[in-house]
Structures are given as C-alpha cells and as structure tokens.
Write a protein that holds these residues in place. Structure first.
Motif, short mmCIF file in Angstrom:
data_model
loop_
_atom_site.label_atom_id
_atom_site.label_comp_id
_atom_site.label_asym_id
_atom_site.label_seq_id
_atom_site.Cartn_x
_atom_site.Cartn_y
_atom_site.Cartn_z
N UNK A 43 97.77 54.07 36.59
CA UNK A 43 96.85 53.32 35.74
C UNK A 43 96.71 54.08 34.43
N UNK A 44 96.85 53.38 33.35
CA UNK A 44 96.78 53.99 32.01
C UNK A 44 97.73 55.18 31.90
N UNK A 127 84.74 51.14 40.61
CA UNK A 127 85.99 51.74 41.09
C UNK A 127 86.15 53.13 40.50
N UNK A 128 86.44 54.07 41.38
CA UNK A 128 86.70 55.45 40.95
C UNK A 128 88.10 55.83 41.41
N UNK A 137 85.89 57.04 36.64
CA UNK A 137 85.47 55.67 36.87
C UNK A 137 86.35 54.75 36.04
N UNK A 138 86.69 53.60 36.58
CA UNK A 138 87.53 52.63 35.88
C UNK A 138 86.63 51.76 35.02
N UNK A 139 86.95 51.70 33.73
CA UNK A 139 86.17 50.90 32.78
C UNK A 139 86.68 49.47 32.72
N UNK A 156 81.57 40.34 27.84
CA UNK A 156 81.04 41.44 27.08
C UNK A 156 80.98 42.77 27.82
N UNK A 157 81.95 43.00 28.70
CA UNK A 157 81.97 44.25 29.47
C UNK A 157 82.64 45.39 28.73
N UNK A 158 83.71 45.09 28.05
CA UNK A 158 84.53 46.16 27.45
C UNK A 158 84.01 46.57 26.10
#
Length: 158
Positions: A43-44, A127-128, A137-139, A156-158
C-alpha cells in the motif's frame, strides 16, 4: 422475519455459501453480483505484513444496514448481503464481501458498486497496517470520496 444482511466478524467466509443463503431459492433472482476484497501485500509503495481492523459494534452494523436500505430505494434489487471482517488479517486473506441479487444484472452491478463506494468511505472501520517501518493508520483517500460523490453523497473524509 427477514434474514440478516450485515455480518461483522473475525472468521473467514465462503462466497458460494453466502450467495446461496442470500438467494435462498428465490425464483425471481436472475442476477447475482458480488465483490470480494482481499488484503493486499503493498500500500502506497510499502510492504504490508498485516492489517488490523477495528469497529464500533452495533454502530457499524446500523450504518451499513442504512446504506443497504438506500440501495433498495435507488435500485431494483431483491436483496443484499455485506460481510466485513475485523481483527488481524494478512495479505491474500479475504477482508470483505458485498453480494446483491436482482431480476436483471444491471441493477445488481450498480447496487454492488454503490455499496462498495459507501463502504470504502463511510462505514465506521479503522484500519492499521503493519509495515517494515512500524504500524500506521490508513487514511481516507480523495479518489474514494470522488467515487461516492458520483452517487450524490458528499463524504469529505480525505
């Protein structure tokens, strides 16, 4: 009484068993659309050794039930089932499932995608990830909010 539609659980699930339970020999069903999410190993750009998911019992189920109700209002579907696992998961393990039944495939596809977009942005899960550098933690992601916005829901979460 109708059968349960939302399951939050640590245990794995079998897609065929879940779809059979959702269909329950309903002769009106002409289409089943399903999506199964798998824990990725990256991830990323970072390696992921494991992922731990947390939720608020009761609140999580109520939130997803409300979105299934909304899917029924928006689409001509006969039923839906969502399973989301919690606890410690490893790459290649199943993390979640959405299954939708309808008389025709188009409605099932749309409702399944609608529910997936909701789950990615609005369902109360945390999620971690465990990476070689430690845990994080996953943003929320801007592109997930944009996917939900196409259904007329602002996140409007990000």
């Amino acid at each position: 009484m109708s059968s349960p539609r939302v399951f939050i659980q640590a245990a794995d699930f079998d897609l065929a068993t879940e779809v059979a339970a959702l269909r329950a020999d309903d002769k009106r069903v002409g289409a089943v659309c399903s999506f199964v999410g798998i824990v990725r190993d990256r991830n990323d750009g970072d390696a992921i050794a494991s992922m731990e998911l947390e939720h608020y019992p009761g609140m999580t189920e109520k939130s997803i039930e409300a979105m299934i109700d909304e899917a029924h209002r928006r689409f001509d579907i006969l039923g839906a089932r969502v399973i989301h696992r919690v606890g410690l998961l490893h790459p290649l393990e199943q993390i979640m499932m959405v299954a939708v039944i309808s008389a025709h495939r188009g409605q099932s596809f749309q409702a399944c995608e609608f529910l997936m977009d909701y789950l990615k942005t609005q369902a109360p899960f945390w999620k971690k990830e465990q990476t070689p550098e430690g845990s994080r933690w996953v943003d929320a992601r801007v592109d997930d909010d944009a996917a939900l916005a196409r259904w007329g829901i602002e996140a409007g979460n990000a």
